[in-house]
Design a protein around this motif. Structure first.
Motif, PDB file in Angstrom:
ATOM      1  N   LYS A   9      36.499  32.001  25.569  1.00 61.35           N
ATOM      2  CA  LYS A   9      35.425  32.440  26.464  1.00 61.35           C
ATOM      3  C   LYS A   9      35.952  33.576  27.325  1.00 61.35           C
ATOM      4  CE  LYS A   9      31.554  31.158  28.900  1.00 61.35           C
ATOM      5  NZ  LYS A   9      30.297  31.482  28.347  1.00 61.35           N
ATOM      6  N   VAL A  10      35.098  34.537  27.611  1.00 58.06           N
ATOM      7  CA  VAL A  10      35.441  35.656  28.494  1.00 58.06           C
ATOM      8  C   VAL A  10      34.401  35.679  29.610  1.00 58.06           C
ATOM      9  CG1 VAL A  10      35.672  38.155  28.684  1.00 58.06           C
ATOM     10  CG2 VAL A  10      36.468  36.988  26.615  1.00 58.06           C
ATOM     11  N   TRP A  11      34.882  35.730  30.852  1.00 50.42           N
ATOM     12  CA  TRP A  11      33.991  35.849  32.006  1.00 50.42           C
ATOM     13  C   TRP A  11      34.248  37.176  32.696  1.00 50.42           C
ATOM     14  CZ3 TRP A  11      36.686  31.014  31.780  1.00 50.42           C
ATOM     15  CH2 TRP A  11      35.879  29.914  31.505  1.00 50.42           C
ATOM     16  N   ARG A  12      33.215  37.727  33.283  1.00 49.40           N
ATOM     17  CA  ARG A  12      33.370  38.898  34.139  1.00 49.40           C
ATOM     18  C   ARG A  12      33.437  38.408  35.583  1.00 49.40           C
ATOM     19  NH1 ARG A  12      32.597  43.950  32.255  1.00 49.40           N
ATOM     20  NH2 ARG A  12      31.612  44.151  30.222  1.00 49.40           N
ATOM     21  N   ALA A  13      34.335  38.989  36.355  1.00 48.42           N
ATOM     22  CA  ALA A  13      34.421  38.631  37.774  1.00 48.42           C
ATOM     23  C   ALA A  13      33.110  39.033  38.451  1.00 48.42           C
ATOM     24  CB  ALA A  13      35.608  39.333  38.420  1.00 48.42           C
ATOM     25  N   ARG A  14      32.656  38.173  39.343  1.00 50.36           N
ATOM     26  CA  ARG A  14      31.387  38.406  40.038  1.00 50.36           C
ATOM     27  C   ARG A  14      31.640  38.725  41.510  1.00 50.36           C
ATOM     28  NH1 ARG A  14      31.368  33.706  37.656  1.00 50.36           N
ATOM     29  NH2 ARG A  14      31.286  32.527  39.580  1.00 50.36           N
ATOM     30  N   PRO A  15      30.931  39.706  42.050  1.00 46.92           N
ATOM     31  CA  PRO A  15      31.032  39.956  43.492  1.00 46.92           C
ATOM     32  C   PRO A  15      30.552  38.729  44.257  1.00 46.92           C
ATOM     33  CG  PRO A  15      29.891  41.759  42.397  1.00 46.92           C
ATOM     34  CD  PRO A  15      30.033  40.639  41.394  1.00 46.92           C
ATOM     35  N   THR A  16      31.308  38.329  45.256  1.00 42.29           N
ATOM     36  CA  THR A  16      31.013  37.137  46.032  1.00 42.29           C
ATOM     37  C   THR A  16      31.405  37.392  47.481  1.00 42.29           C
ATOM     38  OG1 THR A  16      31.557  35.775  44.112  1.00 42.29           O
ATOM     39  CG2 THR A  16      31.530  34.655  46.216  1.00 42.29           C
ATOM     40  N   ILE A  17      30.717  36.772  48.401  1.00 41.31           N
ATOM     41  CA  ILE A  17      31.101  36.800  49.812  1.00 41.31           C
ATOM     42  C   ILE A  17      31.547  35.396  50.162  1.00 41.31           C
ATOM     43  CG2 ILE A  17      30.364  37.169  52.188  1.00 41.31           C
ATOM     44  CD1 ILE A  17      28.364  39.227  51.098  1.00 41.31           C
ATOM     45  N   GLU A  18      32.764  35.265  50.679  1.00 45.26           N
ATOM     46  CA  GLU A  18      33.378  33.962  50.940  1.00 45.26           C
ATOM     47  C   GLU A  18      33.865  33.909  52.377  1.00 45.26           C
ATOM     48  OE1 GLU A  18      33.654  30.550  50.319  1.00 45.26           O
ATOM     49  OE2 GLU A  18      33.744  31.302  48.275  1.00 45.26           O
ATOM     50  N   GLY A  19      34.152  32.700  52.841  1.00 45.40           N
ATOM     51  CA  GLY A  19      34.674  32.530  54.198  1.00 45.40           C
ATOM     52  C   GLY A  19      33.647  32.986  55.219  1.00 45.40           C
ATOM     53  N   ALA A  20      34.099  33.779  56.186  1.00 44.23           N
ATOM     54  CA  ALA A  20      33.223  34.264  57.250  1.00 44.23           C
ATOM     55  C   ALA A  20      32.624  35.626  56.907  1.00 44.23           C
ATOM     56  CB  ALA A  20      33.993  34.335  58.566  1.00 44.23           C
ATOM     57  N   GLY A  21      32.716  36.026  55.642  1.00 43.27           N
ATOM     58  CA  GLY A  21      32.122  37.299  55.225  1.00 43.27           C
ATOM     59  C   GLY A  21      33.066  38.211  54.471  1.00 43.27           C
ATOM     60  N   VAL A  22      34.067  37.644  53.804  1.00 46.25           N
ATOM     61  CA  VAL A  22      35.017  38.444  53.034  1.00 46.25           C
ATOM     62  C   VAL A  22      34.405  38.769  51.666  1.00 46.25           C
ATOM     63  CG1 VAL A  22      37.309  38.509  51.989  1.00 46.25           C
ATOM     64  CG2 VAL A  22      36.983  37.402  54.200  1.00 46.25           C
ATOM     65  N   HIS A  23      34.379  40.040  51.332  1.00 50.62           N
ATOM     66  CA  HIS A  23      33.862  40.491  50.041  1.00 50.62           C
ATOM     67  C   HIS A  23      34.993  40.418  49.019  1.00 50.62           C
ATOM     68  CE1 HIS A  23      30.028  42.369  51.544  1.00 50.62           C
ATOM     69  NE2 HIS A  23      30.674  42.062  52.649  1.00 50.62           N
TER      70      HIS A  23
END
Length: 129
Positions: free
Chosen positions: A9-23
């Protein structure tokens, strides 16, 4: 003897916002975790814009390891047990979260405003959580 393995399987990394707003970009997370046990997630974060990482990662974690490799500049690390430290360029941090311990990481970036690194989270076996 040579063993040949095929890519399942191959996944593409997805943009995500985590924590208190880290991109960041998440290579894999909760949806893929059952296929990758014992790994929970793999995040890649890098930015030349401090507003994308300065909010940091405050929070409570239980029963997982948080393994970091920083490629560019500093992150302040601390927890509610009084443990403190800096993770600098090229450093690796190994941390095991305990029940009820509040942990935070606050990215600082370098003098030019750049931050980069990744974190891999394997889960701990149930009896050690």
């Amino acid at each position: 003897m040579t063993v040949t393995r095929t890519i399942r399987k191959v996944w593409r990394a997805r943009p995500t916002i985590e924590g208190a707003g880290v991109h960041l970009k998440r290579a894999f997370g909760n949806q893929e975790a059952p296929l990758l046990d014992p790994f929970l997630l793999l995040d890649d974060f890098r930015s030349d814009d401090p507003s994308k990482y300065l909010p940091g990662f405050p929070g409570t974690r239980t029963g997982d390891r948080d393994d970091h490799l920083r490629s560019r500049r500093d992150v302040e690390h601390g927890d509610s047990m009084g443990n403190r430290g800096d993770i600098s360029a090229g450093d690796v941090q190994w941390m095991t979260a305990g029940s009820g311990i509040v942990h935070q990481e606050m990215p600082r970036g370098n003098p030019q405003g750049r931050m980069g690194g990744f974190q891999l989270w394997p889960t701990c076996p149930h009896p050690t959580r």
